[in-house]
Design a protein around this motif. Structure first.
Motif, PDB file in Angstrom:
ATOM      1  N   SER A  92       0.806  -1.219   0.000  1.00 52.66           N
ATOM      2  CA  SER A  92       0.000   0.000   0.000  1.00 52.66           C
ATOM      3  C   SER A  92       0.845   1.276   0.000  1.00 52.66           C
TER       4      SER A  92
ATOM      5  N   GLN B 161       0.611   4.179  -2.925  1.00 46.54           N
ATOM      6  CA  GLN B 161       0.285   5.572  -2.617  1.00 46.54           C
ATOM      7  C   GLN B 161       1.341   6.515  -3.196  1.00 46.54           C
TER       8      GLN B 161
ATOM      9  N   LEU C 188      -7.084  -2.394  -6.831  1.00 43.18           N
ATOM     10  CA  LEU C 188      -6.838  -1.339  -5.836  1.00 43.18           C
ATOM     11  C   LEU C 188      -8.113  -0.975  -5.090  1.00 43.18           C
TER      12      LEU C 188
ATOM     13  N   ASP D  87      -6.879   0.584  -1.488  1.00 41.93           N
ATOM     14  CA  ASP D  87      -5.796   1.537  -1.726  1.00 41.93           C
ATOM     15  C   ASP D  87      -6.249   2.729  -2.572  1.00 41.93           C
TER      16      ASP D  87
ATOM     17  N   GLY E  48     -10.505   3.504   3.245  1.00 44.59           N
ATOM     18  CA  GLY E  48      -9.807   2.418   2.552  1.00 44.59           C
ATOM     19  C   GLY E  48      -9.997   1.063   3.194  1.00 44.59           C
TER      20      GLY E  48
ATOM     21  N   SER F 155     -10.586  -2.827   3.152  1.00 44.39           N
ATOM     22  CA  SER F 155     -10.290  -3.920   2.233  1.00 44.39           C
ATOM     23  C   SER F 155     -11.444  -4.923   2.205  1.00 44.39           C
TER      24      SER F 155
END
Length: 159
Positions: free
Chosen positions: A53, A57, A74, A79, A88, A90
């Motif tokens: 990550s 970024q 992503l 991300d 963010g 997951s």
């Protein structure tokens, strides 16, 4: 130089595995990458998606453009949302833990000790007993009874 974040194909025929790479947009699909930032294995159940990550970024911050597929990955890992300023979260399913092979082997070994011996396996004792009987048979064969008879026949032929 236009930089892309895209997939680099690895693995065998019919077992595609990909690396998520940062690469010059003019380079070949499997060409030399600037940096590898993750892996994607779609054939696993559930699919394995591991992305660094921090590096994503950074590359998004300096203007790297993700391909459509990488964009979806992503979003799954959260991300893309982090880059846009969100939380963010997951949505990637975790992999099931692999069974410990040593523990399974020790369990099978313990079960095998409890079972009776199979009849198809010859034990070493029987081979040793057969070896003891064989020399006794050879001792009888050392002095054949027929060995004396031809000598007598030869003596009777001379007379």
């Amino acid at each position: 130089m236009a930089v892309k974040i895209r997939l680099k194909r690895m693995g065998k025929i019919r077992n595609a595995q990909y690396r998520i790479v940062v690469i010059d947009s003019r380079a070949k699909r499997d060409g030399r990458a600037i940096e590898e930032i993750g892996i994607y294995q779609p054939k696993s159940d559930p699919s394995i998606i591991q992305i660094n990550s921090e590096r994503v970024q950074y590359w998004l911050g300096v203007g790297a453009q993700p391909s459509e597929t990488v964009e979806k990955l992503l979003k799954l890992t959260g991300d893309r949302d982090i880059f846009a300023g969100g939380k963010g979260e997951s949505t990637v399913k975790p992999q099931a833990e692999k069974a410990d092979k040593l523990a399974a082997f020790n369990k099978a070994l313990a079960e095998a000790d409890d079972e009776p011996a199979a009849g198809a396996i010859t034990s070493r004792k029987k081979k040793a007993d057969d070896a003891e009987e064989a020399p006794a048979a050879d001792a009888d064969a050392e002095v054949p009874a027929d060995a004396e008879a031809p000598a007598e026949d030869a003596a009777s032929d001379e007379a």
